[in-house]
Design an enzyme around this catalytic site. Structure first.
Site, PDB file in Angstrom:
ATOM      1  CB  SER A 161      -0.816   0.092   1.233  1.00 22.94           C
ATOM      2  OG  SER A 161      -1.642   1.084   1.586  1.00 22.94           O
ATOM      3  CE1 TYR A 174      -4.681  -2.509   4.220  1.00 26.06           C
ATOM      4  CE2 TYR A 174      -3.662  -0.189   3.656  1.00 26.06           C
ATOM      5  CZ  TYR A 174      -4.277  -1.452   3.223  1.00 26.06           C
ATOM      6  OH  TYR A 174      -4.321  -1.705   1.816  1.00 26.06           O
ATOM      7  CE  LYS A 178      -2.121  -4.173   2.579  1.00 27.20           C
ATOM      8  NZ  LYS A 178      -2.092  -5.501   2.156  1.00 27.20           N
TER       9      LYS A 178
END
Length: 269
Positions: A161, A174, A178
Site C-alpha cells: 500500500s 494497516y 503493509k
C-alpha cells in the site's frame, strides 16, 4: 490430475517459468482487487485458486466470472496458521502445483488513536498483524517450500500500500503492516532468488472497489480523486495488470521491487 513434477535439470540449464497455464493462488479473491487479479490471470490462460475467508457466495461469483477452465474455490481462515496450510494444500491438490502466489487478503479497519479505546485498539492491531503480515508470511513459506521441493521456478507478488510510506492516521495498523509486507517481500526476494523464485510487491494508492464506492460517491469523493493530478482513482484492473506482469517470466529482474501504483499522488525517491 496433471503431473506437475519438475525433474532435476542439468547444471547451468535454467527452467523457465511458463508464460501461461500456470497454477495461481490468489488470497482474498472474493471481490475487489482479488477478483480483478483472479480475472487477469484467468484471461492470461492460467488456472486460478480463488481463496475466500467468510465471503463464500462472492467467491463463487468470482469463480463463475473467470475465463477458461481448471479454476477452483478454496476457503480458509488465514489468521490461523492451520487454515493457511489447509488453503495451500487444497489449492495445490486441485491445480497440481502452485506456480504463482498473490498475497492479497487484508484487513483494513479504522482506529484513530485519539478515538479508539485501548481494548479495541489491541484487538484491531492483533487482527491486522494476523491477516496482513503473518498470513502473508505463512502463505509465502508454504508455497515457496513446495516450489523449492519441486525444483521449480515461481513468483510471489504481495499487495502492499501507498499508506506504508505516507502514513495512515486513521488506519495506523494497516499502514504499519503493509510496510512490514514490503520489507518481508524484499527479504524473501534475496533468499529465494537462488531457487528461481521472484518476489515483488505493489503499493497501490486509492482504487475503486465495492467497499469504497460509498466514499467515492459521497462528500469526500472529490477530495479523494484530487489526490492524483490525473483527477481520478485507479480501477482494480490497472492494479491487476501490474500484478500479472510482476508474476510473468519477463519480470524476474524486478524481483525485490516495490512498485508504486498511485497516479503520482505520492512520490518518493
Amino acid at each position: 490430475m496433471t503431473d506437475r513434477t519438475v525433474r532435476p535439470r542439468p547444471e547451468g540449464i535454467p527452467v523457465r517459468l511458463p508464460d501461461t497455464g500456470r497454477g495461481v493462488l490468489v488470497s482474498g479473491a472474493s471481490r475487489g482487487l482479488g477478483r480483478a487479479v483472479a480475472r487477469a490471470f484467468a484471461a492470461n490462460g492460467d488456472r486460478v485458486a480463488v481463496h475466500h475467508g467468510t465471503r463464500a457466495d462472492e467467491a463463487r461469483a468470482t469463480l463463475a466470472s473467470l475465463d477458461g477452465t481448471g479454476h477452483v474455490l478454496v476457503g480458509g481462515d488465514l489468521a490461523d496458521p492451520a487454515g493457511a496450510a489447509e488453503a495451500v494444500d487444497a489449492a495445490a491438490g486441485a491445480l497440481g502445483a502452485i506456480d504463482v502466489l498473490v498475497n492479497n487478503a487484508a484487513v483494513n479497519l479504522p482506529h484513530p488513536l485519539a478515538d479508539t479505546p485501548y481494548e479495541e485498539w489491541v484487538e484491531i492491531w492483533r487482527r491486522h498483524v494476523a491477516v496482513n503480515l503473518l498470513a502473508t508470511a505463512n502463505l509465502s513459506h508454504l508455497v515457496a517450500r513446495r516450489m523449492i521441493d519441486r525444483g521449480a521456478p515461481g513468483r510471489i507478488v504481495n499487495i502492499g500500500s501507498r499508506g506504508a510510506f505516507r502514513g495512515e492516521p486513521d488506519h495506523p495498523a494497516y499502514g504499519a503492516t503493509k510496510a512490514a509486507v514490503h520489507a518481508l517481500g524484499q527479504s524473501l526476494a534475496v533468499s529465494l532468488a537462488p531457487h528461481g523464485i521472484g518476489v515483488a510487491s505493489v503499493a497501490p494508492g486509492f482504487f475503486a472497489t465495492e467497499r469504497v464506492a460509498p466514499r467515492l460517491e459521497g462528500a469526500e469523493g472529490e477530495a479523494i480523486r484530487a489526490q492524483s493530478p490525473f483527477g481520478r482513482v485507479a480501477g482494480p484492473d490497472e492494479i491487476a495488470a501490474a500484478v500479472l506482469w510482476l508474476a510473468s517470466p519477463a519480470a524476474e529482474w524486478a524481483s525485490g521491487t516495490i512498485l508504486d501504483l498511485n497516479g503520482a499522488s505520492y512520490l518518493r525517491s
